[in-house]
Design an enzyme around this catalytic site. Structure first.
Site, PDB file in Angstrom:
ATOM      1  N   LYS A 342       1.360  -1.258  -0.099  1.00 45.37           N
ATOM      2  CA  LYS A 342       0.075  -0.019  -0.232  1.00 45.37           C
ATOM      3  C   LYS A 342       0.950   1.372  -0.082  1.00 45.37           C
ATOM      4  O   LYS A 342       2.383   1.107   0.521  1.00 45.37           O
ATOM      5  CB  LYS A 342      -0.586  -0.370   0.952  1.00 45.37           C
ATOM      6  CG  LYS A 342      -2.573  -0.891   0.957  1.00 45.37           C
ATOM      7  CD  LYS A 342      -3.315  -1.125   2.084  1.00 45.37           C
ATOM      8  CE  LYS A 342      -4.030  -2.189   1.876  1.00 45.37           C
ATOM      9  NZ  LYS A 342      -5.744  -1.919   2.653  1.00 45.37           N
ATOM     10  N   ARG A 376      -4.074  -9.486   5.081  1.00 46.53           N
ATOM     11  CA  ARG A 376      -4.082 -10.226   3.388  1.00 46.53           C
ATOM     12  C   ARG A 376      -3.236  -9.823   2.374  1.00 46.53           C
ATOM     13  O   ARG A 376      -3.171  -8.476   2.494  1.00 46.53           O
ATOM     14  CB  ARG A 376      -5.221  -9.343   3.690  1.00 46.53           C
ATOM     15  CG  ARG A 376      -5.837  -9.155   2.234  1.00 46.53           C
ATOM     16  CD  ARG A 376      -6.677  -8.697   2.019  1.00 46.53           C
ATOM     17  NE  ARG A 376      -7.958  -8.413   0.614  1.00 46.53           N
ATOM     18  CZ  ARG A 376      -7.255  -7.530  -0.510  1.00 46.53           C
ATOM     19  NH1 ARG A 376      -6.486  -6.563   0.180  1.00 46.53           N
ATOM     20  NH2 ARG A 376      -7.962  -7.568  -1.314  1.00 46.53           N
TER      21      ARG A 376
END
Length: 402
Positions: A342, A376
């Site tokens: 991210k 995740r």
């Protein structure tokens, strides 16, 4: 050196640690039971407490040897309400909870809230989430959720698995690398993404899920916030619905998931990055999502929460949430963490998406150390190794880590 010079300061994170330390010095078992409530220290934060209740609360906790911090104007009645910090041992809180119900001013409900909060915070057991493809066992080791994006505009893989055949092959590879769950998404959620219709989302997902539900032996999650997509996926036999909006966008989502008794992931999300109190606001959002799910029939034991790293938060806010992940334990639900590749990592390290493996590994290790149950990720093989190593350190008293 003499005995009075050799002093060690030990962090006592929970009752289990305190009990182990007392056992190591040879304390009597009965004595350990008596001392445990005094060995664990807590700081509880309350929001917008009426001044009258705050004054009573301070008097009662002071009488039991604890402390309470609040706005300076409360004692002189110059403010109507205040946030309150309570500093106390477990035993002092037990004594406080026993006294509050007779005080009025909502303090009886506070007593119940403190009891529930402490029970959630101290929960350290192994639990299972029932799924059609077999239970998810949480608490023994960290579970790894592998990501399969069936989108042409994914931020992480640039649409590499948009083709259904490539997506299915990739899912099989992730399982072979150690993924415990496969999470399939048909709409990109990257910043600035173009929303797609439910019909288009299902057009992307259907051929992939048709094969995966026949071929994959681990639980399958579908990343969607649309009730019609969730219903079709559950009809097909998927195990988990992963809603990035915590059931807040589509009013039918909670009802559909309740109808199918599905396991769900409820993520914090919002438009913009404005908060009155960052962690308190996020926890309030997730509590409301949990209540919405349970009110609509989702089994409480099948609810997982996600703090939503990268969603509705700027860089500093994301980093603060990462540093306070253990605070999500108060919700009493398993925690999923999604940090893989991210922008928080890219902006911190000044690296493009394809060079964020080490940054992802750091966030995964920190998350596990701070109590998350599921991570995740895109890079399953590497993150399974990171999880196994971190589990060996932080979960060594709970049996096998892999």
């Amino acid at each position: 050196m003499s005995w009075h010079d050799e002093i060690e300061v030990i962090t006592v994170a929970d009752a289990a640690t305190a009990a182990r330390l007392m056992q190591e010095v040879g304390a009597d078992a009965g004595g350990i039971d008596l001392m445990l409530p005094k060995a664990c220290f807590y700081c509880l934060k309350l929001k917008d407490v009426p001044a009258r209740a705050a004054n009573i609360l301070k008097q009662e906790i002071l009488a039991r040897g604890g402390e309470a911090a609040m706005a300076a104007g409360v004692a002189g009645w110059s403010v109507d309400k205040t946030d309150v910090l309570i500093f106390a041992t477990r035993r002092q809180l037990e004594l406080l909870v026993a006294k509050l119900p007779v005080q009025g001013f909502g303090l009886d409900k506070l007593a119940a809230g403190i009891k529930t909060t402490l029970a959630n915070w101290e929960r350290n057991d192994v639990r299972e989430i029932g799924c059609p493809r077999g239970p998810l066992v949480l608490g023994k080791r960290t579970l790894v959720m592998g990501i399969v994006n069936v989108t042409p505009d994914s931020f992480s893989d640039g649409g590499q698995f948009y083709d259904p055949g490539a997506a299915v092959e990739h899912a099989h590879q992730l399982v072979a690398e150690g993924a415990d769950i496969i999470d399939v998404g048909g709409e990109s959620t990257r910043p600035g993404h173009e929303p797609v219709s439910a019909a288009e989302e299902w057009r992307r997902l259907e051929p992939v899920l048709t094969r995966l539900t026949r071929e994959i032996k681990v639980p399958i999650s579908v990343d969607t916030y649309k009730a019609s997509t969730a219903r079709r996926a559950l009809e097909m036999g998927v195990d988990i619905i992963n809603d990035i909006w915590g059931f807040r966008v589509d009013p039918e989502m909670a009802r559909v998931c309740g109808q199918y008794q599905a396991a769900v992931v409820l993520m914090h999300n919002q438009e913009g990055t404005s908060y009155k109190d960052l962690m308190f606001d996020i926890l309030t959002f997730l509590r409301q999502s949990i209540q919405l799910a349970e009110d609509n029939g989702v089994p409480p034991e099948k609810i997982i929460v996600d703090p939503g790293i990268g969603f509705g938060k700027d860089l500093d806010q994301n980093l603060e949430v990462m540093g306070r992940l253990e605070e999500f334990k108060v919700l009493g639900k398993p925690v999923l963490l999604g940090t893989s590749r991210k922008s928080m990592i890219g902006r911190t390290l000044d690296l493009p998406v394809d060079q964020r493996l080490e940054g992802t590994a750091a966030t995964v290790a920190l998350g596990i150390a701070r109590g998350v149950d599921i991570v995740r990720v895109h890079d399953v093989r590497a993150m399974v190794r990171v999880a196994r190593m971190t589990d060996a350190i932080v979960r060594r008293k709970k049996g096998s880590t892999r």
